[in-house]
Design an enzyme around this catalytic site. Sequence first.
Site, PDB file in Angstrom:
ATOM      1  N   LYS A  38      24.843  51.493  66.955  1.00  0.00           N
ATOM      2  CA  LYS A  38      25.528  50.631  67.921  1.00  0.00           C
ATOM      3  C   LYS A  38      24.520  49.883  68.794  1.00  0.00           C
ATOM      4  O   LYS A  38      24.636  48.670  68.995  1.00  0.00           O
ATOM      5  CB  LYS A  38      26.470  51.454  68.809  1.00  0.00           C
ATOM      6  CG  LYS A  38      27.375  50.598  69.692  1.00  0.00           C
ATOM      7  CD  LYS A  38      27.885  51.349  70.895  1.00  0.00           C
ATOM      8  CE  LYS A  38      26.869  51.393  72.007  1.00  0.00           C
ATOM      9  NZ  LYS A  38      27.365  51.926  73.280  1.00  0.00           N
ATOM     10  N   ASP A  60      31.789  50.236  70.147  1.00  0.00           N
ATOM     11  CA  ASP A  60      31.784  51.201  71.242  1.00  0.00           C
ATOM     12  C   ASP A  60      33.199  51.777  71.372  1.00  0.00           C
ATOM     13  O   ASP A  60      34.047  51.572  70.501  1.00  0.00           O
ATOM     14  CB  ASP A  60      31.316  50.541  72.541  1.00  0.00           C
ATOM     15  CG  ASP A  60      32.311  49.501  73.066  1.00  0.00           C
ATOM     16  OD1 ASP A  60      33.271  49.150  72.349  1.00  0.00           O
ATOM     17  OD2 ASP A  60      32.125  49.037  74.208  1.00  0.00           O
TER      18      ASP A  60
END
Length: 213
Positions: free
Chosen positions: A120, A138
């Site tokens: 991420k 997220d």
Amino acid sequence: MTKDQIFEFFRRLAEDNPSPQTELEYGNAYQLLVAVALSAQATDIGVNKATRALFAKVETPQQMLDLGEDGLKAHIKTIGLFNSKAKNVIALSQILVDEHGGEVPDTREALVKLPGVGRKTANVVLNCWFGQETFAVDTHIFRLGNRTGMAKGKTPDHVEAKLEKRVPQPFRRDSHHWMILHGRYVCKARTPECWRCKVADLCSFKKKVLEKK
């Protein structure tokens, strides 16, 4: 959601906010990398408060190494998990100096090898600094992907793979920003504010909250 609904979903969000940006504050690729690494299990607001003074002193990996782990901790002690994050930031800074000439690499493969940098974080850096079409999943994007029916998946990687397949041009580069901001301020975790959502009619969420409580 159908392909046409997904296109319209992003078209409306883009019309409302043509140039979405991360809410993290940074001045260069290195500061962005550090900010994103610090933001794990923390809010952007909290990270920004901690990094304003830090980034006034530190712009490069070498400057971070000169500051040292204890000096870094003094700046970020208000952020959750600051001890382990400080250790990772110092370690990744050393690798950037030793192996990358002090520069942030522009590939996911190189980024995820850095301490404290997962997929991420790498995707955020690649998107926000290098302009690559990545999908940084997220908690907000994971929730939206599943709740709206756009990209259902049991893990962030599953949702990312679905978004990779389903998000059309010309929205691919900025799509994760629109989804994060929409999830943060409208499609909230506990009570989605469907009554003021611009894309509620496109969403497959069955328990829409159509009246403000």
